[in-house]
Design a protein around this motif. Sequence first.
Motif, short mmCIF file in Angstrom:
data_model
loop_
_atom_site.label_atom_id
_atom_site.label_comp_id
_atom_site.label_asym_id
_atom_site.label_seq_id
_atom_site.Cartn_x
_atom_site.Cartn_y
_atom_site.Cartn_z
N GLY A 296 35.70 50.26 14.15
CA GLY A 296 35.69 51.30 13.14
C GLY A 296 34.53 52.27 13.30
N THR A 297 34.24 52.65 14.55
CA THR A 297 33.12 53.55 14.82
C THR A 297 33.56 54.72 15.67
N ALA A 298 32.87 55.85 15.50
CA ALA A 298 33.18 57.04 16.30
C ALA A 298 32.57 56.95 17.69
N ASN A 299 31.50 56.14 17.83
CA ASN A 299 30.84 55.95 19.13
C ASN A 299 31.05 54.52 19.61
N PRO A 300 32.16 54.25 20.29
CA PRO A 300 32.44 52.87 20.71
C PRO A 300 31.44 52.37 21.75
N SER A 301 31.23 51.07 21.76
CA SER A 301 30.34 50.45 22.73
C SER A 301 30.97 50.53 24.12
N ILE A 302 30.23 51.10 25.07
CA ILE A 302 30.76 51.22 26.42
C ILE A 302 30.85 49.85 27.09
N TYR A 303 29.99 48.91 26.66
CA TYR A 303 30.04 47.55 27.20
C TYR A 303 31.38 46.89 26.85
N LYS A 304 31.78 47.04 25.59
CA LYS A 304 33.06 46.45 25.16
C LYS A 304 34.22 47.14 25.86
N ALA A 305 34.12 48.45 26.02
CA ALA A 305 35.20 49.19 26.69
C ALA A 305 35.33 48.74 28.15
N ILE A 306 34.20 48.56 28.83
CA ILE A 306 34.23 48.10 30.23
C ILE A 306 34.83 46.70 30.30
N TYR A 307 34.48 45.85 29.31
CA TYR A 307 35.02 44.49 29.27
C TYR A 307 36.54 44.52 29.14
N LEU A 308 37.05 45.32 28.20
CA LEU A 308 38.50 45.40 28.00
C LEU A 308 39.18 45.99 29.23
N PHE A 309 38.54 46.98 29.83
CA PHE A 309 39.10 47.67 30.99
C PHE A 309 39.20 46.73 32.19
N ALA A 310 38.19 45.89 32.37
CA ALA A 310 38.08 45.12 33.62
C ALA A 310 38.48 43.66 33.49
N ARG A 311 38.77 43.18 32.29
CA ARG A 311 38.85 41.72 32.10
C ARG A 311 39.96 41.04 32.89
N LYS A 312 41.14 41.68 33.00
CA LYS A 312 42.24 41.02 33.71
C LYS A 312 41.90 40.84 35.19
N LYS A 313 41.49 41.95 35.81
CA LYS A 313 41.15 41.89 37.23
C LYS A 313 39.94 40.98 37.45
N ALA A 314 38.98 41.05 36.54
CA ALA A 314 37.77 40.22 36.67
C ALA A 314 38.12 38.74 36.56
N ALA A 315 39.10 38.41 35.69
CA ALA A 315 39.50 37.00 35.53
C ALA A 315 40.13 36.47 36.81
N ILE A 316 40.97 37.29 37.47
CA ILE A 316 41.59 36.87 38.73
C ILE A 316 40.51 36.69 39.80
N ASN A 317 39.59 37.64 39.86
CA ASN A 317 38.48 37.53 40.81
C ASN A 317 37.67 36.27 40.56
N ALA A 318 37.43 35.98 39.27
CA ALA A 318 36.64 34.80 38.91
C ALA A 318 37.34 33.53 39.36
N LEU A 319 38.67 33.50 39.24
CA LEU A 319 39.43 32.32 39.67
C LEU A 319 39.25 32.09 41.17
N PHE A 320 39.39 33.16 41.96
CA PHE A 320 39.19 33.04 43.41
C PHE A 320 37.75 32.64 43.73
N ALA A 321 36.80 33.21 42.99
CA ALA A 321 35.39 32.90 43.24
C ALA A 321 35.09 31.43 42.98
N VAL A 322 35.66 30.90 41.91
CA VAL A 322 35.45 29.48 41.56
C VAL A 322 36.08 28.58 42.62
N VAL A 323 37.29 28.94 43.08
CA VAL A 323 37.95 28.15 44.15
C VAL A 323 37.10 28.20 45.42
N ASN A 324 36.57 29.38 45.73
CA ASN A 324 35.73 29.53 46.91
C ASN A 324 34.48 28.65 46.80
#
Length: 1518
Positions: A296-324
């Motif tokens: 509910g803010t006019a100035n959204p947190s860029i950290y949260k936006a980056i998290y939402l933007f990157a989370r799916k791809k980051a999760a797949i990368n994390a899975l491969f990283a853990v297996v590695n």
Amino acid sequence: MPLLEGFFNIFGATKIKNLFWTAWQPLESPCLLEHVILTVELGFFMILLVQLLRKYVNLFSKHTKVPDSATEMVPPTAIKFGFAYKLSLVCTTLLLVVHASLLLLMLNHDTQCTSTLKALTSEIVQVLSSAISLVATCKISKSNAYYPGLLRAWWLCNFILCVITTAIHVHFSVTSKGHINMRECADFIGLIASTSLLVISARGITGIVLLSINGASEPLLGDKTEKYSENRRESPYGKATLLQLINFSWLNPLFAVGYKKPLEQNDIPDVDIKDSAEFLTCSFDESLRQVKQRDGTANPSIYKAIYLFARKKAAINALFAVVNASASYVGPYLITDFVDFLGEKEVFGLKSGYLLSLAFLCAKMVETIAQRQWIFGARQLGLRLRAALISHIYQKGLHLSSRSRQSHTGGEIMNYMSVDVQRITDFVWYVNVIWMLPIQISLAVFILHTNLGLGSLAALAATLAVMALNIPLTKIQKRYQAKIMDAKDNRMKATSEVLKNIRTLKLQAWDSQFSERIEALRKVEYNWLTKSLRQAAFTAFIFWGSPTFISVITFWACMFMGIELTAGRVLSAFATFRMLQDPIFSLPDLLNVIAQGKVSVDRIASFLREEEIQHDVIEYVAKDSTEFDIVIERGRFSWDPESTTPTIDAIELKVKRGMKVAICGSVGSGKSSLLSSLLGEIFKQSGTVKISGTKAYVPQSAWILTGNIRDNITFGKDFNEEMYEKTVEACALKKDFELFSCRDMTEIGERGINMSGGQKQRIQIARAVYQDADIYLFDDPFSAVDAHTGTHLFKECLMGILKEKTIIFVTHQVEFLPAADLILVMQNGRVAQAGKFEDLLKQNIGFEVLVGAHSKALESILVAEKSSRTNLNPIAEEGDSDFNSQTNPQHVRTQHDRVQDNSPERKENDGKLVQDEERETGSIAKEVYWAYLTTVKGGILVPLILLAQSSFQILQIASNYWMAWVCPTSTDAKPIYDMNFILLIYMALSVAGSLCVLLRAMMVLNAGLWTAQALFTKMLHNVLRAPMAFFDSTPTGRILNRASTDQSVLDMEMANKIGWCAFSIIQIIGTIAVMCQVAWQVFVIFIPVTAVCIWYQRYYTPTARELARLAQIQITPILHHFSESLAGAAAIRAFDQEGRFIYTNLLLVDGFSRPWFHNVSAMEWLSFRLNLLSNFVFAFSLVMLVSLPEGIINPSIAGLAVTYGINLNVLQASVIWNICNAENKMISVERILQYTNIPSEAPQVIEDSRPPSNWPETGTICFINLQIRYAEHLPSVLKNITCTFPGRKKVGVVGRTGSGKSTLIQAIFRMVEPREGSIIIDNVDICKIGLHDLRSRLSIIPQDPALFEGTVRGNLDPLQQYSDIEVWEALDKCQLGHLVRAKEEKLDSPVVENGDNWSVGQRQLFCLGRALLKRSSLLVLDEATASVDSATDGVIQNIISQEFKDRTVVTIAHRIHTVIDSDLVLVLSDGRIAEYDEPSKLLERGESFFFKLIKEYSGRSHNFNSLATQHVQSRDQL
């Protein structure tokens, strides 16, 4: 049972058997599996069923609604099913068949579960779940491009259940029956199908394409990409199969092209649609919108936006990283078993050894695949984040308010886009280390616990202690990084400003002083870099020494606890410590990157939160609902929103359609601010602004885009030849096109640098006219053009082609005012008077002051014109024999014809001024490496660095060799020496090795920094000493890119990249040496494999090198386009062209993404193949060790070889990785070296040819056969100029726009060197003295006023040569004293970048102040009063005549009255002298050019009065 027991015996009964066997041995109820399956599958079955029912209900409700027209109009489409979708259907069908078959088997056979009902129920639920998932898969075909999240989650869960089910069923079958049944075979088939579905769910893309009736295909990726995908080619990555994605073979076609010839940008395929800038920008916008909604803010947190933007791809990368990470610890875990096997081959049998080798190899293969995928995924995610952030920074830059723009200089914003975005990209790569760290440490402790028992706790404590040491180090590093970025910002700000105003600096001979300023700022940055890198060197020492510290602590703890240290346990511990070294090493890098990344994210977040221009300032009204095009009511506007004193106030304005409104007033009265209020550029404090129709705007300072003239005029609008020709004719550009090398396709340099001021202004006016807008806003459009051209523009443009348009124009030319329907006289930010010309004159309030000044100037012309009639004996000026009194129009026409006959010269090189950026091809020259390595002290540090690293490697191997040799192979045997002595020797060797690392790190640091500093200084001096031709043809962005991005590479990375090439080679030599000592047969396979590796590397390098170069080059257009867009943001917004410019930026970002993405993909392509080869070498060496007869080799030493061999794939890949990485980074060195070899201007000082200290004394200037051209491939601008300007005289230079007036002035200052001829001032040939001696003795007030960021005093007297009293005196004389005194800071009043907080007229007055301070014997005025009103112009002319009465003054002016009082007048036409004589004598000849100019100027008032009458009559008729 015997088979499984044998399997356990292979891997050591003390470990796997205890862990696995004891876990299942007490399992009383075999129905546990059915309980788990029933619970999980029933839950998913119900959820899937509910979702499917909901979908059918929604579908039914849609069918019952009346379809709208839009739906009915949708053209029919066919569907093309992708491979992934087809495979998912096959696999779900296969799962259904498998579970149905198992259900039938259960009906006829006994089950393992004691409860038949539970077993049957479990299988029935699995059949139903498979059926529902098959239906769900079938039903997604027309609705989505992605598989639903629920379905993907089900496939993941199903895979886990399949693995568990298959393992347990096989276990029970083998233990109870001793063989595998039909059920287990079915389980294996189901496992293959579920594994395939797992991979499909990881990608998530169905690959479905809609085919419309015209045959065009469209991926199902939503509306975001519809427009974008029209112009895109198919990406090989986007259509790659699963196997191609694993082995990167989708790159093979690109390598085939790159190996044959140097790659060009057009050879590189497009990025996938999901990696395109437009798609990513939309995705990031969506993330920001979600954060706004949640918070509910006019100035959204860029950290949260980056998290939402990157989370799916980051999760797949994390899975491969853990297996590695998990797979990498299998080797250390099995080493003890392998050493035990080598010690007792007869007991275990060769079969066990081969199975162990196979286990090693399988683990390595899994590790290789997972590692390559997570690294590639991380790079890809970094690319996506980079594209999204650059796009948003660009969009923000276009909408910044004036106040925000002034608080962020162009250099700063460039750093956000280049350096900060790069650091965030680096962080994305490192973020996977966060997931890997706990896994790696946990597995290491588990392995140590298995081998050393409680000794592992000591290892854990030591590891945590070392890691804890990072906390204070990271805090210090974070502070250093912030300081480095601040220092870099200041340096880039200064560099950008110097490059932007380089012409002014050279004219004023200030370039050396400003170079010293940049060097001083660089010194501050260098000091912070030194501190940061020293701390990094200290950190390297700590963490290279950490394995020694941990191992000594662990071994001593074991000794005190009485735990026997056998060779197997010690080697396993060594391998584990070496694996543990990776997370320990990566932790400081991680924390460092986090520190850098957080600083960069905060900086970008701060920028994205900056104030924007108000979007609701202007109310747009439909044209048919009002007769007024413009309405301002009670308008109150301020450039500073928080200021209580408005910039303009009490504005009441109503403009009917078709009216011509003129705005006039003194300098700084608020004329441009009033226009800005109509554009929405200035903050509206109160009132209303209503606009009806489209707008076109011509700013006071010409804004020209790099490109050809036609593109500048059409400005994104479709080319209409008829409209275009009319526009060009009306704007008096026809003649200029004839003179230009390629007519209207001639390329314009950066900021229109190869155009005269008048040409730039007319191109701008043509741009506005071509847009065919309803409302035209002109900000002093006639100031930069001569009288004749101004008359033409007013008649043919404003009163001609635009006669039916609404026009508001600011002007200082009073002669244009009678034609206006309404005149607004601005004074102190208010409309002091408003009305028609005659009405304002009658009011007698203030308007007559402006008119009076103009009348006075006009009167001086008329007097001169009349007086000239009395003198009938023209006398030729001495030294002007070619252009004497006999000069006539026919003669001039002949000259003009000669100019037109230059066509062959003009056509050369297509008139291209801005050449394509320098790009080397082929391998990077050895000279580049040699230049880098030998820049500092002739490269003496290089062998010392290599010696230190070699010593470390030898000592490290010696310490490990010592432990393997002295420790017994079994618990029964005793060590050769006392354990304390063993550990003491080990510690001594290790500490000595760590000290070598410290010495090496310090030398690398110093060598790298010294080299970076030396190259920077050399580049800076070379660039600033380059001739103006270099700056004319080189966009500023290219230079800034080298000073920012490339210099950062040299400062922070280059030395380490080069160092690690050597260090990794030394490491792999050490590893091979250890392995070959045990089994020399490894050489048999190692040599051919090495040959294959070298072939791969050579096959890879040509493509990768050109991709890296292209990526570097493609950064510059992004920065250059951004720089131009920032400069012309107001014009872009006025023309409503934001969308086009944003789209262009997206295309440029994709232009960079293409080579960058394929470059990182190519690196993974190579790494994957090299890893496979090194795995093969490792497996071969293991098989060799297993096959050798017992007793030939020492098991301990063989174990040591295996310990080193485990890392062989990593080392071999790292060698190639480091070489390729270093070569890619070396491109930055190559690019900087290009700018250290720029041809320089003439020397600043020539000691043997210095002019006298009082030179020039009289200021006599002789031009002898002078010819000037701007480049060899461009036509001559001045041709055969021969004349003399007598000393202590006033010489006026006039001529049409583009006739060569400004070029003549540049020749006097040697801004451009004569092609032929010479210029002699007071008997000194200026081409034979130093440039500083020349320029410092002359004064100039240039056509384009340049102010620097700083203070008023700093702008008037940058070199601090004059006292405050002298500065105040100069300010008073140039009419700025009262303004500066009114400010609180007085002489320390701020001047922002480009002087944007001062009007253009005031900036011109500042330049006059500089000349008044300098008081040279020779003053040049280049359109010095073009941007001031007539009254101020009159005052300035009086000041100049008084202050420079005994000095030579050369004046270029479009206002004829400023040269009418000159002693001599030079008339130029098309680069040649048309006339040169006293004004009175020229006026006697009725056909002379000068007489015509005087006639035009004096007759304009009468002409425009008649024009006004015609305009009123035409309006009355309407």
